[in-house]
Design a protein around this motif. Structure first.
Motif, PDB file in Angstrom:
ATOM      1  N   LEU A   1       0.929   4.193  -2.745  1.00 31.31           N
ATOM      2  CA  LEU A   1       0.827   5.610  -2.389  1.00 31.31           C
ATOM      3  C   LEU A   1       1.953   6.408  -3.041  1.00 31.31           C
ATOM      4  CD1 LEU A   1      -0.488   7.911  -0.755  1.00 31.31           C
ATOM      5  CD2 LEU A   1       0.981   7.229   1.171  1.00 31.31           C
TER       6      LEU A   1
ATOM      7  N   SER B   1       1.636   9.399  -5.776  1.00 28.74           N
ATOM      8  CA  SER B   1       1.873  10.682  -5.107  1.00 28.74           C
ATOM      9  C   SER B   1       1.890  11.879  -6.053  1.00 28.74           C
ATOM     10  CB  SER B   1       3.168  10.629  -4.290  1.00 28.74           C
ATOM     11  OG  SER B   1       4.292  10.440  -5.135  1.00 28.74           O
TER      12      SER B   1
ATOM     13  N   TRP C   1       0.835  -1.213   0.000  1.00 30.23           N
ATOM     14  CA  TRP C   1       0.000   0.000   0.000  1.00 30.23           C
ATOM     15  C   TRP C   1       0.867   1.259   0.000  1.00 30.23           C
ATOM     16  CZ3 TRP C   1      -1.289   4.361   2.760  1.00 30.23           C
ATOM     17  CH2 TRP C   1      -2.487   4.976   2.382  1.00 30.23           C
TER      18      TRP C   1
ATOM     19  N   SER D   1      -6.326   7.650  -8.533  1.00 26.65           N
ATOM     20  CA  SER D   1      -5.469   7.406  -7.363  1.00 26.65           C
ATOM     21  C   SER D   1      -6.290   6.812  -6.221  1.00 26.65           C
ATOM     22  CB  SER D   1      -4.805   8.710  -6.906  1.00 26.65           C
ATOM     23  OG  SER D   1      -3.912   9.188  -7.880  1.00 26.65           O
TER      24      SER D   1
ATOM     25  N   LEU E   1      -5.617   3.208  -4.356  1.00 25.74           N
ATOM     26  CA  LEU E   1      -5.329   3.129  -2.921  1.00 25.74           C
ATOM     27  C   LEU E   1      -6.413   2.399  -2.145  1.00 25.74           C
ATOM     28  CD1 LEU E   1      -3.795   6.666  -2.414  1.00 25.74           C
ATOM     29  CD2 LEU E   1      -2.589   4.463  -2.569  1.00 25.74           C
TER      30      LEU E   1
END
Length: 154
Positions: A32, A36, A28, A79, A83
């Motif tokens: 991320l 980013s 995870w 995103s 996630l």
């Protein structure tokens, strides 16, 4: 499961030997980090919407306002899918396609004078690396989904 990590990260890859598996929390964190720039870009564009419109105009994208909204939604929404682990493959492929298109639009190193070429070429190939990373995330997620379906047919 680690505290603070969404339960949906259970879709982390489980291929290969036990030694080659990433812990779910580390997978995870890797996701991320991969997302980013898109989280930062989407937040910045939303925060400075006139700047986002100017960016669309700079690249000849029209109409600029809907294009800016679409880019913000894509960067933040894809995103979030990645996630959250829901339709992760879709979010990853969306960001891969977006990044590939944006690279050909914004990092045209072959079309600039030699003095500007190196930095644009570096950016272009770094973005190709992101495309590869997102494609790998999509592949892993689709394989994990297929394995779950095979183990638990409905």
């Amino acid at each position: 499961m680690s505290p603070g990590i969404p339960a949906s990260t259970d879709a982390a890859p489980r291929a290969g030997t036990d030694a080659s598996r990433l812990p779910r929390w580390l997978y995870w964190i890797a996701l991320l980090l991969l997302c980013s720039a898109y989280l930062q870009g989407g937040i910045d564009k939303a925060w400075d919407f006139p700047g986002a419109i100017a960016e669309m105009q700079h690249f000849g994208l029209a109409p600029a306002v809907p294009m800016a909204v679409a880019v913000i939604v894509l960067e933040l929404g894809a995103s979030a899918l990645i996630l959250a682990g829901r339709l992760r493959w879709l979010g990853a492929l969306a960001l891969a396609a977006f990044t590939l298109a944006a690279s050909f639009m914004a990092n045209r190193f072959w079309a600039v004078p030699a003095g500007e070429r190196v930095m644009l070429a570096n950016a272009f190939f770094e973005h190709l690396g992101l495309v590869g990373g997102f494609t790998a995330v999509a592949w892993v997620d689709l394989r994990a989904h297929a394995a779950r379906v095979t183990r638990n047919p409905s």
